[in-house]
Design a protein around this motif. Structure first.
Motif, PDB file in Angstrom:
ATOM      1  N   ARG A 194      24.408  41.257  41.173  1.00  0.00           N
ATOM      2  CA  ARG A 194      25.650  41.833  40.393  1.00  0.00           C
ATOM      3  C   ARG A 194      26.594  42.220  41.528  1.00  0.00           C
ATOM      4  O   ARG A 194      26.142  43.368  42.397  1.00  0.00           O
ATOM      5  CB  ARG A 194      25.312  42.637  39.575  1.00  0.00           C
ATOM      6  CG  ARG A 194      26.171  42.586  38.155  1.00  0.00           C
ATOM      7  CD  ARG A 194      25.591  43.584  37.197  1.00  0.00           C
ATOM      8  NE  ARG A 194      26.598  44.774  36.926  1.00  0.00           N
ATOM      9  CZ  ARG A 194      26.320  45.508  36.015  1.00  0.00           C
ATOM     10  NH1 ARG A 194      25.241  45.708  35.444  1.00  0.00           N
ATOM     11  NH2 ARG A 194      27.341  46.522  35.872  1.00  0.00           N
TER      12      ARG A 194
ATOM     13  N   GLU B  91      32.140  46.042  40.773  1.00  0.00           N
ATOM     14  CA  GLU B  91      33.395  45.666  40.159  1.00  0.00           C
ATOM     15  C   GLU B  91      34.471  46.865  40.499  1.00  0.00           C
ATOM     16  O   GLU B  91      34.154  47.973  40.760  1.00  0.00           O
ATOM     17  CB  GLU B  91      33.376  45.706  38.547  1.00  0.00           C
ATOM     18  CG  GLU B  91      32.877  44.408  38.146  1.00  0.00           C
ATOM     19  CD  GLU B  91      33.406  43.215  38.619  1.00  0.00           C
ATOM     20  OE1 GLU B  91      34.711  42.898  38.774  1.00  0.00           O
ATOM     21  OE2 GLU B  91      32.735  42.135  38.854  1.00  0.00           O
TER      22      GLU B  91
ATOM     23  N   ASP C 109      37.302  35.180  37.619  1.00  0.00           N
ATOM     24  CA  ASP C 109      35.917  35.567  38.221  1.00  0.00           C
ATOM     25  C   ASP C 109      35.504  36.635  37.613  1.00  0.00           C
ATOM     26  O   ASP C 109      34.085  36.847  37.554  1.00  0.00           O
ATOM     27  CB  ASP C 109      36.181  35.703  39.882  1.00  0.00           C
ATOM     28  CG  ASP C 109      36.600  34.539  40.243  1.00  0.00           C
ATOM     29  OD1 ASP C 109      36.398  33.249  39.759  1.00  0.00           O
ATOM     30  OD2 ASP C 109      37.175  34.560  41.487  1.00  0.00           O
ATOM     31  N   ARG C 110      36.256  37.720  37.730  1.00  0.00           N
ATOM     32  CA  ARG C 110      35.593  38.950  36.663  1.00  0.00           C
ATOM     33  C   ARG C 110      35.440  38.880  35.179  1.00  0.00           C
ATOM     34  O   ARG C 110      34.085  39.245  34.576  1.00  0.00           O
ATOM     35  CB  ARG C 110      36.556  40.155  36.921  1.00  0.00           C
ATOM     36  CG  ARG C 110      36.750  40.589  38.326  1.00  0.00           C
ATOM     37  CD  ARG C 110      37.950  41.567  38.450  1.00  0.00           C
ATOM     38  NE  ARG C 110      37.643  42.726  38.069  1.00  0.00           N
ATOM     39  CZ  ARG C 110      38.596  43.868  38.296  1.00  0.00           C
ATOM     40  NH1 ARG C 110      39.683  43.741  38.626  1.00  0.00           N
ATOM     41  NH2 ARG C 110      38.001  44.990  37.700  1.00  0.00           N
TER      42      ARG C 110
ATOM     43  N   ARG D 164      35.579  35.468  46.224  1.00  0.00           N
ATOM     44  CA  ARG D 164      34.544  35.578  45.182  1.00  0.00           C
ATOM     45  C   ARG D 164      33.838  34.281  45.150  1.00  0.00           C
ATOM     46  O   ARG D 164      32.575  34.502  44.682  1.00  0.00           O
ATOM     47  CB  ARG D 164      35.285  35.730  43.943  1.00  0.00           C
ATOM     48  CG  ARG D 164      35.739  37.117  43.703  1.00  0.00           C
ATOM     49  CD  ARG D 164      34.938  37.695  42.572  1.00  0.00           C
ATOM     50  NE  ARG D 164      35.125  38.916  42.164  1.00  0.00           N
ATOM     51  CZ  ARG D 164      34.685  39.688  41.310  1.00  0.00           C
ATOM     52  NH1 ARG D 164      33.638  39.199  40.901  1.00  0.00           N
ATOM     53  NH2 ARG D 164      34.959  40.820  41.041  1.00  0.00           N
TER      54      ARG D 164
ATOM     55  N   TRP E  32      38.818  50.504  37.296  1.00  0.00           N
ATOM     56  CA  TRP E  32      40.175  49.954  36.471  1.00  0.00           C
ATOM     57  C   TRP E  32      41.144  50.940  37.142  1.00  0.00           C
ATOM     58  O   TRP E  32      41.048  52.219  37.494  1.00  0.00           O
ATOM     59  CB  TRP E  32      39.930  50.587  34.965  1.00  0.00           C
ATOM     60  CG  TRP E  32      39.259  49.551  34.339  1.00  0.00           C
ATOM     61  CD1 TRP E  32      38.288  48.495  34.848  1.00  0.00           C
ATOM     62  CD2 TRP E  32      38.842  49.493  32.876  1.00  0.00           C
ATOM     63  NE1 TRP E  32      37.738  47.946  33.936  1.00  0.00           N
ATOM     64  CE2 TRP E  32      37.966  48.397  32.612  1.00  0.00           C
ATOM     65  CE3 TRP E  32      39.067  50.403  31.742  1.00  0.00           C
ATOM     66  CZ2 TRP E  32      37.583  48.015  31.523  1.00  0.00           C
ATOM     67  CZ3 TRP E  32      38.351  50.202  30.638  1.00  0.00           C
ATOM     68  CH2 TRP E  32      37.909  49.072  30.216  1.00  0.00           C
TER      69      TRP E  32
ATOM     70  N   ALA F  27      41.289  43.501  35.278  1.00  0.00           N
ATOM     71  CA  ALA F  27      39.887  43.475  34.669  1.00  0.00           C
ATOM     72  C   ALA F  27      39.923  42.620  33.418  1.00  0.00           C
ATOM     73  O   ALA F  27      40.975  43.131  32.607  1.00  0.00           O
ATOM     74  CB  ALA F  27      39.148  44.790  34.663  1.00  0.00           C
TER      75      ALA F  27
ATOM     76  N   ALA G 243      31.900  36.920  35.547  1.00  0.00           N
ATOM     77  CA  ALA G 243      30.642  38.150  35.960  1.00  0.00           C
ATOM     78  C   ALA G 243      30.424  38.974  34.529  1.00  0.00           C
ATOM     79  O   ALA G 243      29.336  39.210  34.367  1.00  0.00           O
ATOM     80  CB  ALA G 243      31.266  39.058  37.001  1.00  0.00           C
ATOM     81  N   LEU G 244      31.443  39.463  33.858  1.00  0.00           N
ATOM     82  CA  LEU G 244      31.401  39.963  32.728  1.00  0.00           C
ATOM     83  C   LEU G 244      30.339  39.273  31.628  1.00  0.00           C
ATOM     84  O   LEU G 244      29.388  39.752  31.026  1.00  0.00           O
ATOM     85  CB  LEU G 244      32.726  40.361  32.025  1.00  0.00           C
ATOM     86  CG  LEU G 244      32.462  41.279  30.794  1.00  0.00           C
ATOM     87  CD1 LEU G 244      32.082  42.592  30.869  1.00  0.00           C
ATOM     88  CD2 LEU G 244      33.723  41.391  30.081  1.00  0.00           C
TER      89      LEU G 244
ATOM     90  N   ASP H  24      41.218  38.239  35.153  1.00  0.00           N
ATOM     91  CA  ASP H  24      40.731  37.591  36.308  1.00  0.00           C
ATOM     92  C   ASP H  24      39.497  36.705  35.745  1.00  0.00           C
ATOM     93  O   ASP H  24      38.529  37.290  35.417  1.00  0.00           O
ATOM     94  CB  ASP H  24      40.311  38.530  37.311  1.00  0.00           C
ATOM     95  CG  ASP H  24      40.045  38.091  38.623  1.00  0.00           C
ATOM     96  OD1 ASP H  24      39.261  36.967  38.721  1.00  0.00           O
ATOM     97  OD2 ASP H  24      39.709  38.902  39.698  1.00  0.00           O
TER      98      ASP H  24
END
Lengths: 279, 462
Positions: free
Chosen positions: A209, A212, A119-120, B104, A215, A3, A123-124, A117
Motif C-alpha cells: 500500500r 496517500e 490512481d488514488r 504511480r 487531504w 483525493a 488504490a481506495l 484521481d
C-alpha cells in the motif's frame, strides 16, 4: 486531481438528496449542486452534459404517455395499446422530477469521475474490495482506452474519405461499419490490459500500500459538505420532507422543503468550490 | 546455471496446425545480452511472450518441450509467479500502462513486487530518471506522446530489478539520444548480472552492445545475420514547379499550449522530407494539423496552391493522405484487401493504385488475412498501403517503421521514392535516422517549438 473520498461524498450526498423525495424544490437544488460539481471538474464535460440533458428530456416526454395518473387533464386523446394519450399536469410534473433526478445522478457521477484521481481511486478500491481490484483497474483503464480507440477508428474512416454521415441511413451504415472493429478492439484491449498487469507482477502476492498524501484544506471542506448532504438526504428519507405526486401534486413550497433545498444548494456549492480551489 | 534454458520448446496458437515457435533450443547465461532478429511476423513477440509465461496463458494454444527462465520452469509456473523474476516490455507501450500517472504507474510494478512502501517512490523516480522521463511526473499517461509512453513503460519494467529482461522493440519509439542512453544503461545492468533478450529491428541501435545475435526464421532459432544498412535511393529529378505543400505562419497545438509556432515551410514536387526531433517535440501534432484532424491555431496550410486550412480531414483526401502513429489499432475491415480498397471505393477512385500498393509493400500474399491477426509491422504496412491506394499528392507518415524489418523498410523507402518520382511529396516523421538517410531529400528538425528546415541534404545528423 483530488483525493477520491471528498468528491465521492459530495456526489453521493447529492444523489441521495435527489432520490429521497420528489419535492420539486429539493430535486432542483440537488440538480444545481450536481451541475456545479461537474462544472468545476476538468474538461471535457460536454458529452456528460448532453447525456444528462437527453436522458432527462426523454423521461419528461415519455412519462405522460406511459403513466395513467393525475386528476388535472391537460389533453385527452384516444387510448392505444400500452400508450395512454391522456396527459395530466401531475404526469408532466412527475416526468420533470424523474428527469431531474436522473440528470442529477448522471452529472454527480460524472463530476466525481472527472475530479477524483483515478490512481488514488484504484488504490481506495483495492483497500475496500481487494478481490475486485482487478475489475476496478481494468474498468478504469478500459474506459479511456476504448474512448481513444473509438476516436481513432472514426479518424481512420475520415482519412479514407468518409465525411460526416448525411441522413439516417448513412448514419446507420457508418455506425455498423465501426461497431465490428470497435467490439473486436475492445475484446483485444481487455486481454492486453489484463496481460500487461500480470506481466508486471499483479496477482503474484499482496500489493504494497502506498502512503496517500494528506487531504488539503479544500478537500476537508468538500468532505464536510458531502457529509452534510448525506445527513440532509437521510433526514429527507426518514420523513423531514414529504411529497405526493399523485393523484394531485403536493404544494411546491413548504418550510421544510425550503430549508432542505437551501442547505443542499449551499453544501453543493461549497463542496464544488472547495474542490475547484485546489486546481 | 543458465538464466534462460530452452530445449526443443514449441508453441502454436489455438486452431492452427503450424507451430509459431518450433524446436527452440537455447542457453543464455547471466549477464548476457542476446539480440533476436527476424522478419515481421516471424515469431519474435510470440517467443518473448512464451518466455514470460503469457502464452499460452493469455493467448490459448499449446506449448511443448522444456523451458526454464530465471530458475522457474515454464510448464509449471503461473505468469504472475514468473513476473516476479522476469521483466517484460510489450511492443505496444500503450497497453503496458496500468495507472494514469507515470510515477504511480512505475510504482505499481514495485507494489506488485511487494517492496516496502517507503522505498517505492524513490525507486520509481530512479527508474524514470534512467530513461530520462523524470519530467513526465505529474502528467497524465494518456496525454503523453508514444515515445514518452515507451519511456515510462521501460521504467516500469526496470524498476523492480528483474533477473531476466525481455524487451520487444524497446527503442522503436525513442529518439536517438534516449535510445543511446537506454542501450548504455542496459549494458551496465547486464554487466551487473542481468540477462537481457531483445527483439529489435533496429540493429544499428543495439547491435554493438549485444553479446550474441539470433535470428528467427519460420519459428526456428538460427544464427543472426547481423546488420546491413538501408540502401539510399537517388533523389527525384522533378524538383522544379510550384510548391505542392506550403505552410505559412502555422501554429499548432492546444490553444492554451501551442506546441509549434509560426511554422513557415514549403515543399516542391519530387521531394521527400524527414521530420525529425525528440519525443514530444510536436512532430505528430504538426502532421495531424496538416491532415486536418486537429485545427490550426494560426497561419495556413496550402496543398497544390489551394488553401485547405479550413477543410476537414475528409475533404483533404485524396489529395492529401495521412497515416497516424500506431495505425494498426484502428483498422476497419476484416481483410487486408478490403482495408486497402476502402478509400478508393468510398471515393469512387480506380483500384489500380490499391493493387500497386499491395504489391509495393509485399501484402498481396496476405490480402485475404484479417489485419487484426497480423503482427505490428504487417499492420503498419497495411495502413500505409491504404493511404497510398488513394494516389495522394501529399503523403504524410507518422513513425511508419514501427515493427518493420529491414527488408520491408527498404520496400517503404522504394515506395516513398516512387511517390516523389510520380510528382508527389512525402513528409515522414521518424526517429529512424537510417530511413531518413535512405529516402529523404530534406530534413526538417522540430525543436524548441519551431521547425528548422534544411533543404540541402538527405544526410541526417548522426
Amino acid at each position: 486531481m483530488r483525493a477520491p473520498v471528498p468528491p465521492l461524498l459530495c456526489a453521493t450526498g447529492l444523489i441521495v438528496v435527489a432520490l429521497a423525495t420528489f419535492q420539486p424544490l429539493v430535486v432542483a437544488a440537488a440538480l444545481l449542486g450536481a451541475l456545479g460539481l461537474l462544472l468545476v471538474a476538468p474538461a471535457p464535460r460536454g458529452l456528460m452534459l448532453r447525456l444528462a440533458a437527453f436522458s432527462a428530456l426523454a423521461l419528461v416526454v415519455l412519462n405522460p404517455f406511459v403513466a395513467v395518473e393525475g386528476e388535472h387533464v391537460l389533453y385527452a386523446g384516444p387510448s392505444l395499446w400500452l400508450i395512454d394519450l391522456e396527459v395530466t399536469s401531475e404526469e408532466v410534473l412527475y416526468g420533470i422530477g424523474s428527469g431531474a433526478r436522473l440528470a442529477t445522478a448522471i452529472l454527480a457521477t460524472a463530476g466525481f469521475l472527472r475530479l477524483a484521481d483515478p490512481d488514488r481511486t484504484h488504490a481506495l478500491a483495492s483497500r475496500l474490495v481487494p478481490r475486485s481490484a482487478l475489475t476496478v483497474a481494468l474498468a478504469a483503464r478500459l474506459a479511456p482506452t476504448l474512448q481513444r480507440d473509438a476516436g481513432a477508428l472514426a479518424e481512420t474512416l475520415r482519412l479514407r474519405g468518409s465525411g460526416p454521415a448525411r441522413g439516417r441511413r448513412q448514419l446507420i451504415r457508418r455506425g455498423a461499419l465501426l461497431i465490428e472493429p470497435l467490439v473486436a478492439s475492445s475484446l483485444d484491449r481487455g486481454i492486453d490490459i489484463s496481460e500487461a498487469m500480470v506481466a508486471r507482477g499483479y496477482g503474484g502476492g499482496p500489493l504494497t500500500r502506498l502512503p496517500e498524501p494528506r487531504w488539503t484544506s479544500g478537500e476537508r471542506v468538500a468532505a464536510g459538505a458531502g457529509v452534510l448532504l448525506l445527513t440532509v438526504g437521510a433526514a429527507v428519507i426518514v420523513g423531514l420532507v414529504s411529497y405526493d405526486s399523485y393523484p394531485t401534486a403536493g404544494p411546491l413550497l413548504s418550510s421544510a422543503a425550503l430549508w432542505v433545498a437551501s442547505v443542499s444548494v449551499a453544501a453543493g456549492a461549497v463542496g464544488a468550490l472547495a474542490l475547484r480551489s485546489r486546481s | 546455471m543458465s538464466s534462460i534454458e530452452l530445449n526443443h520448446l514449441r508453441y502454436r496458437y489455438a486452431a492452427t496446425a503450424a507451430w509459431a515457435i518450433s524446436d527452440a533450443t537455447l542457453r543464455v547465461d547471466p549477464g548476457e545480452i542476446v539480440l533476436l532478429e527476424g522478419e515481421s511476423g516471424s515469431g519474435k513477440s510470440t517467443l518473448l511472450r512464451l518466455l514470460a509465461g503469457l502464452a499460452p496463458a493469455f493467448h490459448g494454444g499449446e506449448a511443448a518441450g522444456y523451458g526454464m527462465v530465471a530458475g522457474v520452469e515454464l510448464r509449471t509456473a503461473e505468469p504472475a509467479q514468473l513476473a516476479q523474476r522476469v521483466g517484460f516490455l510489450f511492443q505496444d507501450a500503450e497497453t503496458q500502462g496500468v495507472m494514469a500517472e507515470p510515477l504511480r504507474d512505475v510504482a505499481f510494478s514495485l507494489q506488485c513486487h511487494g517492496r516496502t512502501a517507503a522505498g517505492i517512490l524513490p525507486a520509481a523516480r530512479a527508474a524514470l530518471s534512467v530513461v530520462r522521463a523524470e519530467h513526465l511526473i505529474g502528467r497524465r499517461l494518456d496525454q503523453l506522446s508514444a515515445g514518452e509512453r515507451q519511456r515510462v513503460a521501460l521504467a516500469a519494467v526496470l524498476a523492480p530489478e528483474p533477473a531476466v529482461l525481455l524487451l520487444d522493440e524497446p527503442t522503436a519509439q525513442l529518439d536517438d539520444d534516449t535510445a543511446c542512453e537506454l542501450v548504455g544503461e542496459l549494458r551496465r545492468l547486464a554487466d551487473r548480472g542481468l540477462t537481457i533478450l531483445i527483439a529489435e529491428h533496429r540493429h544499428d541501435r543495439v547491435g554493438h552492445l549485444t553479446d550474441r545475435v539470433l535470428g528467427l526464421q519460420a519459428g526456428r532459432l538460427v544464427p543472426g545475420a547481423g546488420a546491413s544498412p538501408l540502401e539510399t535511393l537517388a533523389s527525384s529529378e522533378l524538383v522544379d514547379g510550384p510548391a505542392l505543400l506550403e505552410l505559412v505562419g502555422l501554429t499548432v497545438g492546444r490553444r492554451a499550449h501551442p506546441v509549434l509556432r509560426e511554422v513557415t515551410a514549403s515543399l516542391r514536387r519530387g521531394r521527400v522530407v524527414a521530420l525529425i526531433g525528440a519525443n514530444g517535440s510536436g512532430k505528430s501534432t504538426l502532421l495531424r494539423t496538416l491532415a486536418g484532424l486537429d485545427p490550426a491555431l494560426a497561419g495556413s496550410v496550402q496543398v497544390c496552391g489551394q488553401d485547405v486550412t479550413r477543410l476537414a480531414a475528409e475533404e483533404r483526401v485524396p489529395q492529401l493522405a495521412f497515416v497516424p502513429q500506431d495505425p494498426g489499432r484502428a483498422l476497419l475491415c476484416d481483410t487486408i484487401r478490403a482495408e486497402v480498397m476502402l478509400g478508393p471505393r468510398t471515393l469512387g477512385l480506380s483500384e489500380r493504385a490499391a493493387d500497386a500498393a499491395l504489391v509495393a509493400l509485399e501484402l498481396s500474399a496476405l490480402a485475404a488475412r484479417n489485419p487484426r491477426e497480423c503482427s505490428v509491422g504487417e499492420r503498419e504496412r497495411v495502413a500505409i498501403a491504404a493511404a497510398m491506394a488513394l494516389s495522394p499528392t501529399v503523403l504524410l507518415l507518422d513513425e511508419p517503421t514501427r515493427g518493420m524489418d529491414l527488408r520491408h523498410r527498404a520496400r517503404l523507402v522504394a515506395a516513398l521514392r516512387r511517390q516523389a518520382d510520380l510528382g508527389g511529396v512525402a513528409v515522414v516523421a521518424t526517429h529512424d535516422l537510417s530511413l531518413a538517410r535512405a529516402c529523404a531529400d530534406e530534413r526538417w528538425l522540430v525543436a524548441d517549438g519551431h521547425v528548422h528546415c534544411d533543404h540541402s541534404a538527405g544526410e541526417a545528423p548522426a
